[in-house]
Design an enzyme around this catalytic site. Structure first.
Site, PDB file in Angstrom:
ATOM      1  CB  CYS A 149      -0.963  -0.006   1.177  1.00 15.90           C
ATOM      2  SG  CYS A 149      -0.183  -0.351   2.769  1.00 15.90           S
ATOM      3  CG  HIS A 263      -1.130   3.975   4.951  1.00 13.34           C
ATOM      4  ND1 HIS A 263      -1.913   3.643   6.035  1.00 13.34           N
ATOM      5  CD2 HIS A 263      -0.637   2.799   4.471  1.00 13.34           C
ATOM      6  CE1 HIS A 263      -1.895   2.322   6.201  1.00 13.34           C
ATOM      7  NE2 HIS A 263      -1.130   1.794   5.260  1.00 13.34           N
TER       8      HIS A 263
END
Length: 360
Positions: A149, A263
């Site tokens: 990711c 994130h």
């Protein structure tokens, strides 16, 4: 690259596409956090699903999940699950991908794998469509790896810069949300925070350390030789592969923060030639999958709260690195939804690109 694929695979993926026929789609790990986002992405983006097979462990078999307003029953994953499947999305961990990915390919399916199982395999393309869709033409085994990711989110921002000014060094610090550790970690953050606010103790169950109002080094195993953890090593290796820069010097520090979803990361990037803030901002403003959020007057820059649920990766705090008097380094801050561009959305975009190319 096969000639039939090259006209489309040389272009970044568009937002919405439709294949010429309804496709049979399987999702392995359908009941997890990424599985739920895969279902939502397929529906939201109008992917041409004729039949949807939701696959999970035997303990989840029999559950129903909604797709296009209809209930779909979860089936237990087994060797016969992929008969007649056109594309299979895997999001259930590396061991299951290694076991069942080749089974799906042997049954005639394309596999888009979200685990770490095949990412660094030399014969398997590691793909972010905005960055290197053409690599799909190098998938003789019909198996494509979805990046980590952090690597996927970072690559969307770094690639348009690297294409114009060669990146020669990269240093990053990440601020990774609970979503990166799955639905159970997201639940733990909610429960631990509620307990802390109530003055109660909450022993960690999913992660190694107390999560509420705390941050700590990413929970991946530490490599005894380098002192880097597994997440940091994965990010560095995968970014080198995505950017086609196998010798790129890079260093990352990955931190888990008490954010539910999306994130963020701070990057300092050194280039082979000087680059101005204005040039970088212009290039990033034109890049697919990127949204510049860089309002100095209002002190408004990328935030996980605004990145959550968004397809684009947000980038801002674009500034010259004052520690490098050569003018060849920039610092910036980015935020991206780990469950979307960091996982499910990127996987669906890969399938959309294959569909446009006539591979599905």
């Amino acid at each position: 690259m096969p000639q039939s694929l090259s006209p489309i695979l040389e272009r970044p993926a568009a937002a919405k596409t439709r294949a010429p026929r309804p496709l049979t789609v399987a999702i392995v790990g359908a009941t997890g956090a990424v599985g739920a986002e895969l279902i939502a992405c397929l529906e939201r983006r109008g992917f041409p699903v004729g039949e949807l097979r939701l696959l999970a462990s035997p303990r989840s078999a029999g559950r129903t999940l909604m797709f296009q307003g209809q209930p779909v029953t979860v089936q237990a994953l087994d060797e016969a699950s992929f008969e007649g499947v056109d594309v299979a999305f895997f999001s259930a961990g590396a061991s299951l991908s290694r076991r069942y990915g080749p089974v799906a390919v042997a049954a005639g399916a394309w596999v888009v794998d979200n685990s770490s199982a095949f990412r660094m395999d030399a014969a398997t393309p590691l793909v972010v469509p905005e960055v290197n869709a053409w690599r799909l033409g190098e998938a003789p085994g019909r198996l494509v790896a979805n990046p980590n990711c952090v690597a996927a989110i970072a690559a969307v921002v770094l690639a348009p810069l690297h294409a114009r000014r060669l990146i020669v060094r990269l240093v990053g610090s990440t601020y990774q949300a609970a979503s990166g550790a799955g639905a159970a970690a997201m639940a733990e953050l909610r429960e631990a925070t509620a307990a802390a606010l109530a003055g109660e103790t909450y022993p960690p169950q999913v992660l190694a350390h107390p999560y509420a109002f705390n941050l700590f080094s990413h929970d991946a195993e530490i490599d005894p030789e380098t002192g880097y953890n597994g997440e940091e090593l994965k990010v560095m290796a995968e970014l080198r592969k995505l950017l086609a820069a196998p010798d790129l010097p890079a260093s990352f520090t990955c931190i888990r923060v008490p954010v539910l979803r999306a994130h963020a990361m701070a990057l300092t990037v050194r280039f082979a030639e000087p680059v101005s803030v204005e040039e970088a901002r212009a290039w990033l403003s034109q890049a697919p999958g990127v949204r510049v959020v860089d309002d100095r007057e209002a002190n408004h820059f990328p935030m996980p709260g605004e990145a959550s649920g968004a397809d684009d990766v947000l980038v801002g705090r674009i500034r010259t690195d004052l520690s490098d008097p050569s003018g060849r380094s920039l610092s910036l801050f980015i935020a991206g939804d780990q469950l979307l561009k960091g996982a499910a959305l990127n996987a669906v975009q890969i399938a959309e690109t294959l569909a446009r190319a006539g591979a599905l």
